[in-house]
Write an enzyme that holds these catalytic residues in place. Sequence first.
Site, PDB file in Angstrom:
ATOM      1  CG  ASP A   6      -2.159   0.951   0.957  1.00  0.00           C
ATOM      2  OD1 ASP A   6      -2.441   1.311  -0.214  1.00  0.00           O
ATOM      3  OD2 ASP A   6      -2.795   1.340   1.947  1.00  0.00           O
ATOM      4  CE  LYS A   8      -2.839   5.009   1.446  1.00  0.00           C
ATOM      5  NZ  LYS A   8      -4.255   4.694   1.519  1.00  0.00           N
ATOM      6  N   PRO A   9       1.248   8.226  -1.535  1.00  0.00           N
ATOM      7  CG  PRO A   9       0.950   9.952  -3.089  1.00  0.00           C
ATOM      8  CD  PRO A   9       0.593   8.505  -2.818  1.00  0.00           C
ATOM      9  CB  ALA A  10      -1.858   9.020   2.384  1.00  0.00           C
ATOM     10  CG  ASN A  11       0.216   4.558   3.667  1.00  0.00           C
ATOM     11  OD1 ASN A  11      -0.404   5.159   4.533  1.00  0.00           O
ATOM     12  ND2 ASN A  11      -0.263   3.487   3.071  1.00  0.00           N
ATOM     13  CG  ASP A  28      -1.568   1.730   6.739  1.00  0.00           C
ATOM     14  OD1 ASP A  28      -1.646   0.652   7.378  1.00  0.00           O
ATOM     15  OD2 ASP A  28      -2.511   2.177   6.076  1.00  0.00           O
TER      16      ASP A  28
END
Length: 171
Positions: A6, A8-11, A28
Amino acid sequence: KLIHRDIKPANIVVLNKGRQHDRVKVLDFGLVKEVRATKMDPSLSNMSALVGTPLYLAPESITAPETVDHRSDIYALGAVAYYLLTGSPFIKGRTMVEICAAHLYEKPEPPSQRIGKPLPKSLETIVLKCLEKSPDARPQSASELVDALDNAEGVEVWTNANARAAWAETP
């Protein structure tokens, strides 16, 4: 060996702590898969299920989730790099079906074309190589990817002094 599944930028966060500037941390680990896992563990996410954030899924995550390996995370890193370079995901789908179809069949538009400005060709080539549909066509390891980035022509080397100066300007 672990696969994040997973990316992704948010992680991904970039930190400045003490003398460590631009320290990258991946967050995460809820979907992490152990590569050597051979049997289903009821305490883990279903390893053969479609998991991850749709805009950053590698094609094999869609067609054969049980085959996902570290090269799937490299695909996701390429998708994150594309986002960082252009300000938008390389996938333009609005629905899950459109997004999955784009991962499977659409060739990404070169980032320089998307933003209408030239980028170092070597950097663009590396990002697009990470986004190859076939895992065998991508960098085969994180070390290979780092080496390619370290040797990319026309890309300014970001030093600790650059990072320190940038963080000093950050409110």
